[in-house]
Design a protein around this motif. Structure first.
Motif, PDB file in Angstrom:
ATOM      1  N   GLY A 197       0.796  -1.227   0.000  1.00 25.58           N
ATOM      2  CA  GLY A 197       0.000   0.000   0.000  1.00 25.58           C
ATOM      3  C   GLY A 197       0.819   1.262   0.000  1.00 25.58           C
ATOM      4  O   GLY A 197       0.260   2.368   0.048  1.00 25.58           O
ATOM      5  N   ASP A 198       2.146   1.143  -0.061  1.00 23.38           N
ATOM      6  CA  ASP A 198       3.022   2.312  -0.014  1.00 23.38           C
ATOM      7  C   ASP A 198       3.380   2.769  -1.426  1.00 23.38           C
ATOM      8  O   ASP A 198       3.938   1.995  -2.210  1.00 23.38           O
ATOM      9  CB  ASP A 198       4.298   1.966   0.752  1.00 23.38           C
ATOM     10  N   PRO A 199       3.067   4.022  -1.789  1.00 26.08           N
ATOM     11  CA  PRO A 199       3.397   4.509  -3.142  1.00 26.08           C
ATOM     12  C   PRO A 199       4.894   4.500  -3.425  1.00 26.08           C
ATOM     13  O   PRO A 199       5.297   4.451  -4.584  1.00 26.08           O
ATOM     14  CB  PRO A 199       2.837   5.935  -3.153  1.00 26.08           C
ATOM     15  N   ALA A 200       5.726   4.504  -2.392  1.00 21.52           N
ATOM     16  CA  ALA A 200       7.173   4.475  -2.613  1.00 21.52           C
ATOM     17  C   ALA A 200       7.608   3.169  -3.284  1.00 21.52           C
ATOM     18  O   ALA A 200       8.586   3.147  -4.027  1.00 21.52           O
ATOM     19  CB  ALA A 200       7.918   4.663  -1.295  1.00 21.52           C
ATOM     20  N   LEU A 201       6.883   2.075  -3.023  1.00 19.22           N
ATOM     21  CA  LEU A 201       7.215   0.805  -3.662  1.00 19.22           C
ATOM     22  C   LEU A 201       7.057   0.917  -5.177  1.00 19.22           C
ATOM     23  O   LEU A 201       7.916   0.456  -5.944  1.00 19.22           O
ATOM     24  CB  LEU A 201       6.313  -0.298  -3.122  1.00 19.22           C
TER      25      LEU A 201
END
Length: 280
Positions: A190-194
Motif C-alpha cells: 500500500g506504499d506509493p514508494a514501492l
C-alpha cells in the motif's frame, strides 16, 4: 555500520565485475538481433554477470537500510573503478595514467567517506514524501519520452542524467519503505514508494540502454553518475537526517567529491562493450 559499509562495497564489486562478464558473454556470439541477445544471455559469463547483478542489488538494499544515502550512492558510482580494473585484466582494455588516477581517487574518496560517515538518518518524512517519489517517477517517464526525441551529443547526456535521477529515486524509496514482517506485506503493497521504486528503476534501465546504444558511452555514464549521486545525497541530508561523525563533515564532503570525480574520470567504462572502450 560496518556491515553496511561491507554491503555497499560488495554491491560495487558485484556490479563492476558483472559489467565485464556480460561484455564477455556478449562478445561470444556474433549473431545480431533478438536471437543474438538471447544467445548471449545463456552464455555462462553473461549469466554469471546477471547473477552478480542480483547479488549486488541485494547488497545495495542492505547498505541503504543502514548507511547514509550519500555513502551508498558514491559507492555504487565507484563500481566503475571495479569495471575498469577487471576489464583491464579480462578484456585487455588499456588504462592510462588518468584512468589509474581515477581508480585511486575512487578508492581514496570512499575510504574517507567510510571514516567520516555517521549512521543513517532516522528522520521519517510523511506520506507526502512517498507520494512525491511516485510523482517523480512519473515525471521521469515523461522527461525520458521527451529526451528520446533529441539528437546529437546532447541526447546521450540528457538520457544518462535522467537515468541517474531514476536510480536516485530508487535509493530514496528503499530508505523510506517500511519494514515488513512476513507474511504481512500489506503495508508494503500500500506504499506509493514501492511503485516509485519499481517504475523509476525500470525507466532508468531503459534510458541507460538507449543512451549508450545510440550515443556516447562516456557522456551517458557521466550524466548517470552525476544524477545518481548529487541530488539523492542532498535530499538524504536535508530530508532524511543523514549526517557524519562529529566534526567530520568537511572530510565527508571532500571524500564524496573525490570519489565522484574519480568515477567521472572512468565514465568510458560505463559500458565496456561500447566503441569507446575498445580492447587494447
Amino acid at each position: 555500520m560496518i556491515p553496511g559499509l561491507v554491503a555497499a562495497l560488495a554491491a560495487a564489486v558485484c556490479f563492476g565485475v558483472a559489467t565485464v562478464l556480460q561484455a564477455l558473454g556478449a562478445r561470444a556470439t556474433t549473431r545480431g538481433g533478438v536471437g543474438g541477445t538471447l544467445r548471449a544471455m545463456v552464455n555462462p559469463p553473461f549469466a554469471a554477470g546477471l547473477a552478480l547483478d542480483g547479488l549486488g542489488f541485494v547488497a545495495q538494499l542492505v547498505a541503504l537500510r543502514s548507511l547514509p544515502l550519500y555513502v551508498v550512492q558514491a559507492a555504487l558510482a565507484g563500481a566503475l573503478a571495479v569495471t575498469a580494473v577487471t576489464g583491464a585484466l579480462l578484456l585487455g582494455m588499456r588504462l592510462g595514467r588518468a584512468e589509474w588516477a581515477g581508480v585511486a581517487a575512487v578508492c581514496g574518496g570512499l575510504a574517507l567517506l567510510g571514516a567520516a560517515a555517521g549512521r543513517e538518518g532516522h528522520r521519517r518524512p510523511g506520506a507526502g514524501f512517498h507520494w512525491g517519489l511516485l510523482v517523480a517517477a512519473a515525471v521521469l517517464v515523461l522527461c525520458g519520452a521527451a529526451a528520446w526525441r533529441l539528437r546529437g551529443p546532447l541526447r546521450a547526456g540528457v538520457l544518462g542524467l535522467l537515468c541517474g535521477f531514476g536510480f536516485g529515486v530508487v535509493g530514496l524509496a528503499v530508505r523510506v519503505l517500511p519494514g515488513v514482517d512476513l507474511p504481512d506485506v500489506v503495508p508494503l503493497l500500500g506504499d506509493p514508494a514501492l511503485y516509485a521504486l519499481l517504475g523509476a528503476g525500470a525507466t532508468a534501465f531503459v534510458l541507460l540502454t538507449e543512451a549508450v546504444r545510440g550515443g556516447s558511452v562516456t557522456t551517458a555514464t557521466a550524466g548517470m553518475v552525476l544524477g545518481e549521486t548529487g541530488v539523492p545525497a542532498v535530499l538524504g541530508v536535508l530530508l532524511l537526517g543523514d549526517g557524519t561523525r562529529h566534526g567530520m563533515g568537511p572530510a565527508a564532503v571532500a571524500g564524496f567529491m573525490v570519489a565522484v570525480a574519480g568515477a567521472l574520470t572512468l565514465a568510458r567504462f560505463g559500458e565496456v562493450g561500447g566503441s569507446e572502450a575498445s580492447p587494447g
